[in-house]
Design an enzyme around this catalytic site. Structure first.
Site, PDB file in Angstrom:
ATOM      1  N   HIS A   1      -2.075  -5.967   9.289  1.00  0.00           N
ATOM      2  CA  HIS A   1      -1.229  -5.253   8.592  1.00  0.00           C
ATOM      3  C   HIS A   1       0.297  -6.239   8.900  1.00  0.00           C
ATOM      4  CE1 HIS A   1       1.061  -4.547   4.603  1.00  0.00           C
ATOM      5  NE2 HIS A   1       1.900  -4.160   5.413  1.00  0.00           N
TER       6      HIS A   1
ATOM      7  N   ASP B   1      -0.381   5.244  -4.759  1.00  0.00           N
ATOM      8  CA  ASP B   1       0.630   4.323  -4.651  1.00  0.00           C
ATOM      9  C   ASP B   1       1.317   2.974  -5.646  1.00  0.00           C
ATOM     10  OD1 ASP B   1       2.143   3.053  -1.774  1.00  0.00           O
ATOM     11  OD2 ASP B   1       0.842   0.970  -2.341  1.00  0.00           O
TER      12      ASP B   1
ATOM     13  N   ARG C   1       9.652   3.012  -6.361  1.00  0.00           N
ATOM     14  CA  ARG C   1      10.559   2.692  -5.757  1.00  0.00           C
ATOM     15  C   ARG C   1      11.061   1.124  -6.210  1.00  0.00           C
ATOM     16  NH1 ARG C   1       7.345   2.644  -1.417  1.00  0.00           N
ATOM     17  NH2 ARG C   1       8.622   1.177  -0.074  1.00  0.00           N
TER      18      ARG C   1
ATOM     19  N   SER D   1       2.954   4.648   1.939  1.00  0.00           N
ATOM     20  CA  SER D   1       2.402   3.505   1.010  1.00  0.00           C
ATOM     21  C   SER D   1       1.577   2.087   2.172  1.00  0.00           C
ATOM     22  CB  SER D   1       3.363   2.139   0.988  1.00  0.00           C
ATOM     23  OG  SER D   1       3.571   1.247   0.020  1.00  0.00           O
TER      24      SER D   1
ATOM     25  N   LYS E   1      -3.103   2.896   2.203  1.00  0.00           N
ATOM     26  CA  LYS E   1      -3.856   1.520   1.330  1.00  0.00           C
ATOM     27  C   LYS E   1      -5.055   1.607   1.972  1.00  0.00           C
ATOM     28  CE  LYS E   1      -0.874  -0.909  -0.032  1.00  0.00           C
ATOM     29  NZ  LYS E   1       0.231  -0.199  -0.599  1.00  0.00           N
TER      30      LYS E   1
END
Length: 433
Positions: free
Chosen positions: A88, A167, A174, A189, A193
């Site tokens: 990620h 999320d 947000r 967050s 995931k």
């Protein structure tokens, strides 16, 4: 009779406002009650601001992450019969690393379930880039995903709505309440995931610098450390690289442009920085999956990673040989003097590419796949007066004016010997065991 709620949202908001740690039971209730609509958006807005201002302990962040995972389904890849590893990135200008990285790692028998997103603002989304390939589909079923992981070894696709729905709801909130940069909320967050996705190993590419989500390296280091702890606490082998986003990554920004550059890397070429980061992240992903010491460079240079890429694109309906879209209009900016390019700030170039049509201001906006920027010089390169520095591309020429405004002052030509302002090495640190 209506069910009696275990807690009251106002009590929990006051507690966090007054710097008290929330208990596991309080956090579990808050996330579950917000997901089902009992806790209102304005109440969760107050809570996110209290978290932004007062922070959370490691235990609270872990509880928040696990509660968000529990709000939806969890995937399980144990039936594949091979290790899984994922990556990620916190996003940046010209960051197309997922595209060459997935097939490179998959080449070594490690399954790569790369569930990706779309871009918003100046950071391009991986799915938007790949959708510039004719026929390619981001939305595939779980059965199709498992089949592709088994047969090809890797997949890049849209995450299903069932993963961490809390999320999704909290992320949208947000975005409009000025709490995006809260590290407990960013970390929970991302990691909710990724843990729900079911990968057994995860490498985080956490950016710092002018074009990054968090510009300060110490804040980025804190985020990386928090996410590595969350992964390890959840039983996922996790590490992070802190990488420099002061300068755009590679020489292209924009969807089709970045696919072309990724294919160059898979062909054994491409810009040195894109190749370096792809190889470094591949080594991390393989090591965490128990495949240390593989010849990663060799798989790029001998065509094995390219073969995996072509199979993965074709498996999702794409034509790996198709011509990618090219913009109708181009505007070239040239050097006004001889010298050395000493500055090239990432964020203004990201904003310029967005204004050209490569990104979106709202989730529902379309992107122009051919729009973007090609950089002909990078910091440290010698240039001559009249030499092209960068080319802007768009389908509508009226977009060039605002894009040029964005990059005004974002680059500078200096004299030979003048220090280059690039923020230092590409990979600044590694965090993990």
């Amino acid at each position: 009779m209506a069910a009696v709620e275990a807690f009251d949202a106002v009590d929990l908001i006051r507690a966090k406002r007054d710097r008290r740690e929330l208990t596991t039971a309080e956090i579990d209730w808050l996330v579950e009650a917000y997901t089902r609509g009992y806790v209102a958006d304005e109440q969760m807005s107050a809570m996110t601001m209290a978290i932004f201002l007062n922070g959370m302990s490691r235990r609270e962040i872990r509880d928040l992450t696990m509660a968000m995972i529990a709000s939806g389904e969890r995937m399980d890849f144990s039936g594949l019969g091979k290790p899984t590893s994922d990556k990620h990135s916190t996003g940046g200008v010209g960051d197309k690393i997922t595209l060459p990285l997935m097939p490179l790692v998959a080449t070594f028998g490690v399954a790569v379930p790369q569930l990706s997103g779309r871009g918003l603002g100046h950071t391009g989304g991986t799915l938007d880039k790949l959708e510039s390939i004719p026929g390619w589909r981001a939305e595939i079923t779980n059965d199709e995903m498992f089949a592709q992981l088994r047969d090809v070894g890797g997949v890049i696709c849209a995450a299903g709505a069932g993963l961490a729905p809390a999320d999704k709801k909290l992320y949208a909130l947000r975005d409009i309440t000025g709490t995006v940069e809260a590290i407990p909320l960013i970390a929970s967050s991302i990691m909710s995931k990724k843990i729900a996705e079911g990968t057994s190993a995860l490498v985080l590419d956490v950016k710092f610098g002018s074009g990054a989500f968090l510009q300060d390296i110490e804040r980025s280091r804190e985020l990386a450390r928090t996410m590595v702890e969350l992964g390890e606490d959840a039983g996922v082998a996790t590490s992070a690289l802190l990488t420099n986003m002061n300068v755009p990554l590679g020489r292209t920004i924009g969807n089709a442009n970045e696919v072309r550059e990724s294919v160059e890397v898979l062909a054994g070429g491409g810009p040195a920085d894109v190749r370096e980061l792809t190889i470094a992240l591949a080594r991390e992903m393989l090591a965490l999956a128990g495949r240390d010491g593989e010849d990663v460079e060799g798989a790029l240079d001998d065509g094995r990673a390219m073969d995996t890429w072509r199979r993965a694109i074709a498996a999702q309906g794409g034509d790996p040989d198709a011509e990618l879209p090219v913009a109708r209009e181009h505007h070239v900016v040239t050097a006004d003097r001889d010298g050395v390019l000493v500055e090239q700030h990432a964020l203004p170039f990201g904003i310029a590419a967005w204004r050209l049509g490569a990104g979106r201001a709202r989730k529902q906006d379309p992107v122009q796949h051919a729009a973007g920027i090609e950089l002909h010089a990078k910091p440290g390169d010698e240039v001559r007066a009249g030499q092209p520095l960068f080319t802007l591309s768009a389908d509508e020429p009226e977009r060039f004016g605002r894009a040029l405004e964005a990059v005004e002052g974002a680059w500078r030509i200096g004299d030979a010997g003048e220090p280059v302002q690039d923020g230092g090495p590409l990979i600044a640190d590694r965090i993990g065991r």
